[in-house]
Design an enzyme around this catalytic site. Sequence first.
Site, PDB file in Angstrom:
ATOM      1  N   GLY A  15       0.834  -1.213   0.000  1.00 27.43           N
ATOM      2  CA  GLY A  15       0.000   0.000   0.000  1.00 27.43           C
ATOM      3  C   GLY A  15       0.854   1.242   0.000  1.00 27.43           C
ATOM      4  O   GLY A  15       0.470   2.284   0.545  1.00 27.43           O
ATOM      5  N   SER A  50       1.611   3.425  -2.175  1.00 33.90           N
ATOM      6  CA  SER A  50       1.222   4.638  -2.907  1.00 33.90           C
ATOM      7  C   SER A  50       0.060   5.362  -2.241  1.00 33.90           C
ATOM      8  O   SER A  50      -0.402   6.388  -2.714  1.00 33.90           O
ATOM      9  CB  SER A  50       0.838   4.281  -4.354  1.00 33.90           C
ATOM     10  OG  SER A  50      -0.294   3.420  -4.338  1.00 33.90           O
ATOM     11  N   GLY A  51      -0.427   4.825  -1.124  1.00 37.75           N
ATOM     12  CA  GLY A  51      -1.555   5.449  -0.426  1.00 37.75           C
ATOM     13  C   GLY A  51      -1.119   6.539   0.527  1.00 37.75           C
ATOM     14  O   GLY A  51       0.064   6.905   0.607  1.00 37.75           O
ATOM     15  N   TYR A 111     -15.517  -4.423   6.670  1.00 35.81           N
ATOM     16  CA  TYR A 111     -14.142  -3.911   6.778  1.00 35.81           C
ATOM     17  C   TYR A 111     -13.615  -4.088   8.195  1.00 35.81           C
ATOM     18  O   TYR A 111     -12.485  -4.528   8.414  1.00 35.81           O
ATOM     19  CB  TYR A 111     -14.140  -2.432   6.378  1.00 35.81           C
ATOM     20  CG  TYR A 111     -12.793  -1.763   6.448  1.00 35.81           C
ATOM     21  CD1 TYR A 111     -11.839  -1.971   5.454  1.00 35.81           C
ATOM     22  CD2 TYR A 111     -12.473  -0.899   7.500  1.00 35.81           C
ATOM     23  CE1 TYR A 111     -10.603  -1.346   5.512  1.00 35.81           C
ATOM     24  CE2 TYR A 111     -11.243  -0.272   7.565  1.00 35.81           C
ATOM     25  CZ  TYR A 111     -10.309  -0.496   6.563  1.00 35.81           C
ATOM     26  OH  TYR A 111      -9.079   0.123   6.626  1.00 35.81           O
ATOM     27  N   LYS A 167     -10.343  -6.352   9.478  1.00 43.67           N
ATOM     28  CA  LYS A 167      -9.206  -5.740  10.175  1.00 43.67           C
ATOM     29  C   LYS A 167      -9.000  -6.375  11.557  1.00 43.67           C
ATOM     30  O   LYS A 167      -7.865  -6.594  11.987  1.00 43.67           O
ATOM     31  CB  LYS A 167      -9.422  -4.223  10.317  1.00 43.67           C
ATOM     32  CG  LYS A 167      -9.205  -3.447   9.020  1.00 43.67           C
ATOM     33  CD  LYS A 167      -7.739  -3.422   8.641  1.00 43.67           C
ATOM     34  CE  LYS A 167      -7.460  -2.472   7.496  1.00 43.67           C
ATOM     35  NZ  LYS A 167      -6.036  -2.508   7.084  1.00 43.67           N
ATOM     36  N   THR A 182      -6.028   6.659  14.522  1.00 42.66           N
ATOM     37  CA  THR A 182      -7.336   7.321  14.430  1.00 42.66           C
ATOM     38  C   THR A 182      -7.431   7.923  13.023  1.00 42.66           C
ATOM     39  O   THR A 182      -6.702   7.519  12.129  1.00 42.66           O
ATOM     40  CB  THR A 182      -7.485   8.378  15.542  1.00 42.66           C
ATOM     41  OG1 THR A 182      -6.270   9.113  15.655  1.00 42.66           O
ATOM     42  CG2 THR A 182      -7.784   7.719  16.877  1.00 42.66           C
ATOM     43  N   ASN A 183      -8.313   8.867  12.780  1.00 40.09           N
ATOM     44  CA  ASN A 183      -8.567   9.374  11.419  1.00 40.09           C
ATOM     45  C   ASN A 183      -7.339  10.062  10.837  1.00 40.09           C
ATOM     46  O   ASN A 183      -6.948  11.143  11.293  1.00 40.09           O
ATOM     47  CB  ASN A 183      -9.732  10.369  11.451  1.00 40.09           C
ATOM     48  CG  ASN A 183     -11.023   9.705  11.861  1.00 40.09           C
ATOM     49  OD1 ASN A 183     -11.824   9.323  11.038  1.00 40.09           O
ATOM     50  ND2 ASN A 183     -11.224   9.539  13.165  1.00 40.09           N
ATOM     51  N   VAL A 184      -6.770   9.446   9.811  1.00 39.48           N
ATOM     52  CA  VAL A 184      -5.532   9.955   9.205  1.00 39.48           C
ATOM     53  C   VAL A 184      -5.876  10.921   8.073  1.00 39.48           C
ATOM     54  O   VAL A 184      -6.838  10.699   7.333  1.00 39.48           O
ATOM     55  CB  VAL A 184      -4.691   8.786   8.626  1.00 39.48           C
ATOM     56  CG1 VAL A 184      -3.278   9.263   8.306  1.00 39.48           C
ATOM     57  CG2 VAL A 184      -4.652   7.599   9.574  1.00 39.48           C
ATOM     58  N   ASP A 235     -24.725  10.964   9.864  1.00 40.71           N
ATOM     59  CA  ASP A 235     -23.538  11.397  10.608  1.00 40.71           C
ATOM     60  C   ASP A 235     -22.540  10.255  10.816  1.00 40.71           C
ATOM     61  O   ASP A 235     -21.399  10.483  11.181  1.00 40.71           O
ATOM     62  CB  ASP A 235     -23.942  11.911  12.004  1.00 40.71           C
ATOM     63  CG  ASP A 235     -24.264  13.396  11.990  1.00 40.71           C
ATOM     64  OD1 ASP A 235     -23.820  14.090  11.050  1.00 40.71           O
ATOM     65  OD2 ASP A 235     -24.947  13.854  12.916  1.00 40.71           O
TER      66      ASP A 235
END
Length: 320
Positions: free
Chosen positions: A12, A14-15, A142, A146, A170-172, A276
């Site tokens: 991964g 290139s992500g 997903y 994981k 957390t949220n990257v 939300d």
Amino acid sequence: MGDRKKVILVTGGSGLVGKAIETVVNERGGRQEGEEWHFVSSKDADLTNRESTQELFKRIKPTHVIHLAALVGGLFRNLKYNLDFYRQNTIINDNVLYTSYENKVEKVVSCLSTCIFPDKTIYPIDETMIHNGPPHNSNFGYAYAKRMIDVQNRAYHSQYGCKFTSVIPTNVFGPHDNFNLEDGHVLPGLINKVYTAKKTNTPFVVWGTGSPLRQFIYSLDLAHLFIWVLREYDSCDPIILSVAEKDEVTIKQAAEMVVEAMEFKGEVVYDTTKSDGQHKKTASNAKLMKLCPDFKFTPFKQAIKETCDWFVANYDTLRK
């Protein structure tokens, strides 16, 4: 990590996170002597195929692996394709871990996600709670795929003594993110929307109420922490990589910082007909701070500004 030459394979590559690790290794002093880094993407191997995965390992001969490759998407794509997300990711993870074992890889660090945590839980969530109940039903496919990495890591360790571990960011967000509005994540989506609203002189529409809370981690901070885990963290137990609980922000606050960074002067509208998602997923970074007490996170406002500037400068070639 021993004295012999270290060959580090990053799937991964290139992500978002792969590119951040590459930037830290090549431009920000993150490389150590005797390390050889290989950043690969789906162009180099099909990780859903066992033979293709084995060929990749034969070619690169890694001693260490950072496993980032995954089929990923935003909330709305997850809702629609839970089975695909489960099957594809389970196959990818099994191929990478088994091939790592076959090739006597010294250490594998895989990337999990906070969405693996139980939907019904107490906050803050920590590393001991992963398997305490079902994940949120919006992306259960997903999330379970994981979660199984953690199960496999423990099984490889107990049966073969493998040093396989995982991190839970957390949220990257950051440069090289996926800014696609349908399957990108919340922050890159907001950046793309503000840019478009500014260019077309239309209102900036935020999906949902803006009230959900999130901890965001800048991809370059996460990259430094990934490299630290690869070199220093030897438990097979997962570790959360996150800013502190006090640094949690609402989607509305994040949107306002993007508006400021992009110098957007138009109208901002919240479309409350849109979902939300989960209200909060507050994670504890106590374990990280105990092991890595001197780590300094980039201030959120600065990280958003750098990401917005990168987005504008690379608009014609980025993923959107």
